[in-house]
Design a protein around this motif. Structure first.
Motif, PDB file in Angstrom:
ATOM      1  N   GLY A  33       0.997  -1.314   0.055  1.00  0.00           N
ATOM      2  CA  GLY A  33      -0.003   0.102   0.027  1.00  0.00           C
ATOM      3  C   GLY A  33       0.807   1.288  -0.036  1.00  0.00           C
ATOM      4  O   GLY A  33       2.087   1.143   0.211  1.00  0.00           O
ATOM      5  N   ILE A  34       0.352   2.299  -0.012  1.00  0.00           N
ATOM      6  CA  ILE A  34       0.892   3.707  -0.355  1.00  0.00           C
ATOM      7  C   ILE A  34       1.567   4.176   0.850  1.00  0.00           C
ATOM      8  O   ILE A  34       2.341   5.044   1.103  1.00  0.00           O
ATOM      9  CB  ILE A  34      -0.053   4.714  -0.653  1.00  0.00           C
ATOM     10  CG1 ILE A  34      -1.112   5.099  -0.007  1.00  0.00           C
ATOM     11  CG2 ILE A  34      -0.385   4.274  -2.134  1.00  0.00           C
ATOM     12  CD1 ILE A  34      -2.052   6.337  -0.324  1.00  0.00           C
ATOM     13  N   PHE A  35       1.176   3.570   2.146  1.00  0.00           N
ATOM     14  CA  PHE A  35       1.902   4.036   3.335  1.00  0.00           C
ATOM     15  C   PHE A  35       2.988   3.051   3.922  1.00  0.00           C
ATOM     16  O   PHE A  35       3.338   3.060   5.148  1.00  0.00           O
ATOM     17  CB  PHE A  35       0.833   4.081   4.486  1.00  0.00           C
ATOM     18  CG  PHE A  35      -0.292   5.163   4.221  1.00  0.00           C
ATOM     19  CD1 PHE A  35       0.319   6.391   4.447  1.00  0.00           C
ATOM     20  CD2 PHE A  35      -1.443   4.955   3.818  1.00  0.00           C
ATOM     21  CE1 PHE A  35      -0.594   7.567   4.137  1.00  0.00           C
ATOM     22  CE2 PHE A  35      -2.313   5.938   3.503  1.00  0.00           C
ATOM     23  CZ  PHE A  35      -2.033   7.268   3.891  1.00  0.00           C
ATOM     24  N   ASP A  36       3.251   2.058   3.101  1.00  0.00           N
ATOM     25  CA  ASP A  36       4.357   0.873   3.387  1.00  0.00           C
ATOM     26  C   ASP A  36       5.899   1.826   3.050  1.00  0.00           C
ATOM     27  O   ASP A  36       5.910   2.677   2.257  1.00  0.00           O
ATOM     28  CB  ASP A  36       4.254  -0.057   2.453  1.00  0.00           C
ATOM     29  CG  ASP A  36       3.221  -1.163   2.925  1.00  0.00           C
ATOM     30  OD1 ASP A  36       2.582  -0.902   3.890  1.00  0.00           O
ATOM     31  OD2 ASP A  36       2.718  -2.022   2.071  1.00  0.00           O
ATOM     32  N   GLU A  37       6.644   1.304   3.802  1.00  0.00           N
ATOM     33  CA  GLU A  37       8.256   1.648   3.516  1.00  0.00           C
ATOM     34  C   GLU A  37       8.528   1.265   2.220  1.00  0.00           C
ATOM     35  O   GLU A  37       7.907   0.339   1.602  1.00  0.00           O
ATOM     36  CB  GLU A  37       9.010   0.999   4.558  1.00  0.00           C
ATOM     37  CG  GLU A  37       8.896   1.637   5.845  1.00  0.00           C
ATOM     38  CD  GLU A  37       9.909   1.118   6.807  1.00  0.00           C
ATOM     39  OE1 GLU A  37      10.851   0.415   6.372  1.00  0.00           O
ATOM     40  OE2 GLU A  37       9.926   1.580   7.785  1.00  0.00           O
ATOM     41  N   PHE A  38       9.734   1.481   1.271  1.00  0.00           N
ATOM     42  CA  PHE A  38       9.848   1.553   0.130  1.00  0.00           C
ATOM     43  C   PHE A  38      11.214   1.569  -0.218  1.00  0.00           C
ATOM     44  O   PHE A  38      12.118   2.092   0.676  1.00  0.00           O
ATOM     45  CB  PHE A  38       9.081   2.677  -0.754  1.00  0.00           C
ATOM     46  CG  PHE A  38       9.790   3.667  -0.903  1.00  0.00           C
ATOM     47  CD1 PHE A  38       9.393   4.676   0.323  1.00  0.00           C
ATOM     48  CD2 PHE A  38      10.652   4.232  -1.571  1.00  0.00           C
ATOM     49  CE1 PHE A  38       9.943   5.911   0.412  1.00  0.00           C
ATOM     50  CE2 PHE A  38      11.193   5.518  -1.661  1.00  0.00           C
ATOM     51  CZ  PHE A  38      10.807   6.400  -0.401  1.00  0.00           C
ATOM     52  N   THR A  39      11.788   0.982  -1.217  1.00  0.00           N
ATOM     53  CA  THR A  39      13.040   1.211  -1.706  1.00  0.00           C
ATOM     54  C   THR A  39      12.906   1.354  -3.415  1.00  0.00           C
ATOM     55  O   THR A  39      11.821   0.930  -3.745  1.00  0.00           O
ATOM     56  CB  THR A  39      14.197   0.248  -1.457  1.00  0.00           C
ATOM     57  OG1 THR A  39      15.445   0.667  -1.907  1.00  0.00           O
ATOM     58  CG2 THR A  39      13.630  -1.126  -2.059  1.00  0.00           C
ATOM     59  N   THR A  40      13.776   1.882  -4.012  1.00  0.00           N
ATOM     60  CA  THR A  40      13.680   1.807  -5.477  1.00  0.00           C
ATOM     61  C   THR A  40      15.029   1.565  -6.070  1.00  0.00           C
ATOM     62  O   THR A  40      15.942   1.208  -5.357  1.00  0.00           O
ATOM     63  CB  THR A  40      13.342   3.426  -5.905  1.00  0.00           C
ATOM     64  OG1 THR A  40      14.264   4.294  -5.810  1.00  0.00           O
ATOM     65  CG2 THR A  40      12.000   3.852  -5.444  1.00  0.00           C
ATOM     66  N   LEU A  41      14.950   1.214  -7.379  1.00  0.00           N
ATOM     67  CA  LEU A  41      15.867   0.740  -8.012  1.00  0.00           C
ATOM     68  C   LEU A  41      17.493   1.606  -7.834  1.00  0.00           C
ATOM     69  O   LEU A  41      18.393   1.194  -7.617  1.00  0.00           O
ATOM     70  CB  LEU A  41      15.643   0.421  -9.768  1.00  0.00           C
ATOM     71  CG  LEU A  41      16.608  -0.466 -10.259  1.00  0.00           C
ATOM     72  CD1 LEU A  41      16.843  -1.895  -9.592  1.00  0.00           C
ATOM     73  CD2 LEU A  41      16.075  -0.454 -11.643  1.00  0.00           C
ATOM     74  N   PRO A  42      17.009   3.122  -8.125  1.00  0.00           N
ATOM     75  CA  PRO A  42      18.340   3.892  -8.102  1.00  0.00           C
ATOM     76  C   PRO A  42      18.953   3.830  -6.637  1.00  0.00           C
ATOM     77  O   PRO A  42      19.954   3.664  -6.052  1.00  0.00           O
ATOM     78  CB  PRO A  42      17.910   5.237  -8.099  1.00  0.00           C
ATOM     79  CG  PRO A  42      16.872   5.164  -8.988  1.00  0.00           C
ATOM     80  CD  PRO A  42      16.115   3.811  -8.652  1.00  0.00           C
ATOM     81  N   LEU A  43      17.952   3.463  -5.566  1.00  0.00           N
ATOM     82  CA  LEU A  43      18.379   3.612  -4.056  1.00  0.00           C
ATOM     83  C   LEU A  43      18.954   2.459  -3.800  1.00  0.00           C
ATOM     84  O   LEU A  43      20.160   2.279  -2.968  1.00  0.00           O
ATOM     85  CB  LEU A  43      17.339   3.524  -3.348  1.00  0.00           C
ATOM     86  CG  LEU A  43      16.779   5.086  -2.876  1.00  0.00           C
ATOM     87  CD1 LEU A  43      15.334   4.867  -2.181  1.00  0.00           C
ATOM     88  CD2 LEU A  43      17.452   6.014  -2.120  1.00  0.00           C
ATOM     89  N   GLN A  44      18.582   1.442  -4.340  1.00  0.00           N
ATOM     90  CA  GLN A  44      19.399  -0.171  -4.129  1.00  0.00           C
ATOM     91  C   GLN A  44      20.717  -0.128  -5.001  1.00  0.00           C
ATOM     92  O   GLN A  44      21.782  -0.631  -4.313  1.00  0.00           O
ATOM     93  CB  GLN A  44      18.583  -1.085  -4.976  1.00  0.00           C
ATOM     94  CG  GLN A  44      18.848  -2.439  -4.628  1.00  0.00           C
ATOM     95  CD  GLN A  44      18.639  -3.020  -3.005  1.00  0.00           C
ATOM     96  OE1 GLN A  44      17.575  -3.238  -2.609  1.00  0.00           O
ATOM     97  NE2 GLN A  44      19.609  -3.010  -2.487  1.00  0.00           N
ATOM     98  N   ILE A  45      20.696   0.293  -6.046  1.00  0.00           N
ATOM     99  CA  ILE A  45      22.013   0.517  -6.567  1.00  0.00           C
ATOM    100  C   ILE A  45      23.244   1.365  -6.044  1.00  0.00           C
ATOM    101  O   ILE A  45      24.169   0.936  -5.723  1.00  0.00           O
ATOM    102  CB  ILE A  45      21.929   1.292  -8.083  1.00  0.00           C
ATOM    103  CG1 ILE A  45      20.933   0.312  -9.014  1.00  0.00           C
ATOM    104  CG2 ILE A  45      23.294   1.535  -8.837  1.00  0.00           C
ATOM    105  CD1 ILE A  45      20.529   1.015 -10.516  1.00  0.00           C
ATOM    106  N   TYR A  46      22.685   2.541  -5.387  1.00  0.00           N
ATOM    107  CA  TYR A  46      23.417   3.364  -4.460  1.00  0.00           C
ATOM    108  C   TYR A  46      23.902   2.683  -3.240  1.00  0.00           C
ATOM    109  O   TYR A  46      25.182   2.668  -2.918  1.00  0.00           O
ATOM    110  CB  TYR A  46      22.668   4.519  -4.063  1.00  0.00           C
ATOM    111  CG  TYR A  46      23.326   5.342  -3.137  1.00  0.00           C
ATOM    112  CD1 TYR A  46      24.450   6.163  -3.222  1.00  0.00           C
ATOM    113  CD2 TYR A  46      22.944   5.544  -1.799  1.00  0.00           C
ATOM    114  CE1 TYR A  46      25.233   6.982  -2.517  1.00  0.00           C
ATOM    115  CE2 TYR A  46      23.416   6.175  -0.902  1.00  0.00           C
ATOM    116  CZ  TYR A  46      24.555   6.966  -1.340  1.00  0.00           C
ATOM    117  OH  TYR A  46      25.089   7.704  -0.159  1.00  0.00           O
ATOM    118  N   ASN A  47      22.941   1.663  -2.838  1.00  0.00           N
ATOM    119  CA  ASN A  47      23.403   1.005  -1.582  1.00  0.00           C
ATOM    120  C   ASN A  47      24.526  -0.018  -2.024  1.00  0.00           C
ATOM    121  O   ASN A  47      25.507  -0.312  -1.241  1.00  0.00           O
ATOM    122  CB  ASN A  47      22.031   0.225  -1.020  1.00  0.00           C
ATOM    123  CG  ASN A  47      22.398  -0.291   0.094  1.00  0.00           C
ATOM    124  OD1 ASN A  47      23.251  -0.284   1.153  1.00  0.00           O
ATOM    125  ND2 ASN A  47      21.855  -1.739   0.546  1.00  0.00           N
TER     126      ASN A  47
END
Length: 303
Positions: free
Chosen positions: A245-259
């Protein structure tokens, strides 16, 4: 006789000077052309070198498991499932928020807003906002959506922040598209008794839709590749569940790559390269879709 000789001499001198100047201009033109060609060749070579390096490091990790697995402390078991789903949630919601607001603002500024100083100030500021660094939008999103409105570090906060980021781009590109509508078409619509709203929905938007869609898709492609605002808003470095849902925590592809890229182990650098490959394919695909849509609607208008 002397006067004729003097005129002939002046004519010969002028012609000689003209030929010399023409020769100099041609030489300067060739030099300038060579500099431009060398510049674009250098850029292309750098891009090819970077892409080749990323491809060599990452291609071995791009397989079915890479798309199905969550991120892991073990590089060989790391995947992009959560980041792909997070990117879909964030960017689809961003598009749903930004597109109607951006198109509506562009229509108002072009068709309804009075031509005065206030409108000019608004237009100039919207154009300037398109050049504001993305990290500034991240700070704004953290202060406004995460803390003031209490949405927390959620998909909704991220989408609202990214909508603010791409909204000026959509407004500016939509306005430019609306300006391309011929004045004769509008006048013909009014002459047939159509109202302003009928003319906007029946004539102006259909004619300008190729430019509007192209600008919107390119704006969304920018949002897909952004990481800085999401880091500030609170995108997680690693998520081991699929957001529901829209109130869940998230990550995105650029964030994952940065990590992954920030980790010291060489294996994670290769996994980051695999993520970059996927992100590049997604961005190239989106740009191709923008080109196809533009060509399709342009052909329809010509018919």
């Amino acid at each position: 006789m002397n006067a004729i000789k003097l005129k002939n001499k002046e004519f010969i001198n002028e012609k000689f000077n003209y030929n010399m100047n023409l020769k100099k201009r041609k030489i300067m033109n060739k030099i300038f052309h060579s500099i431009l060609l060398a510049s674009i060749s250098l850029i292309i070579l750098i891009l090819i070198a970077l892409f080749s390096d990323v491809f060599k490091k990452g291609i071995s990790h791009v397989n079915v498991d890479f798309f199905l697995n969550y991120t892991s402390r073990i590089a060989s078991k790391s995947g992009i499932r959560a980041s792909i789903l997070g990117s879909l949630w964030v960017n689809i919601l961003t598009l749903l928020i930004a597109f109607p607001l951006g198109l509506g603002s562009a229509i108002y500024l072009e068709e309804y807003a009075p031509k005065n100083k206030l409108t000019n100030i608004i237009q100039v500021n919207i154009s300037n906002l398109a050049g504001v660094p993305s990290i500034v939008y991240g700070i704004l999103g953290l202060s406004l959506f995460v803390r003031t409105f209490g949405f927390g570090r959620s998909i909704l906060s991220a989408s609202l922040t990214m909508a603010l980021l791409i909204l000026p781009i959509i407004i500016v590109s939509s306005r430019e598209a609306l300006k391309t509508v011929p004045k004769e078409l509008k006048e013909a619509s009014y002459a047939l008794g159509a109202t302003k709203w009928d003319t906007i929905t029946g004539v102006i938007i259909p004619y300008a839709i190729p430019g509007i869609l192209t600008g919107t898709i390119l704006a969304v492609s920018r949002a897909i590749g952004e990481a800085a605002p999401l880091v500030v808003v609170g995108g997680a470095a690693g998520i081991w569940f699929s957001p529901k849902g829209i109130f869940d925590e998230f990550t995105t592809l650029p964030l994952q790559i940065y990590n992954w890229a920030s980790k010291p182990q060489a294996e994670f650098q290769n996994v980051a390269s695999a993520g970059i490959l996927v992100l590049l394919i997604v961005l190239i695909s989106i740009n191709l879709v923008a080109i196809l849509l533009r060509n399709k609607y342009q052909d329809r208008i010509k018919q």
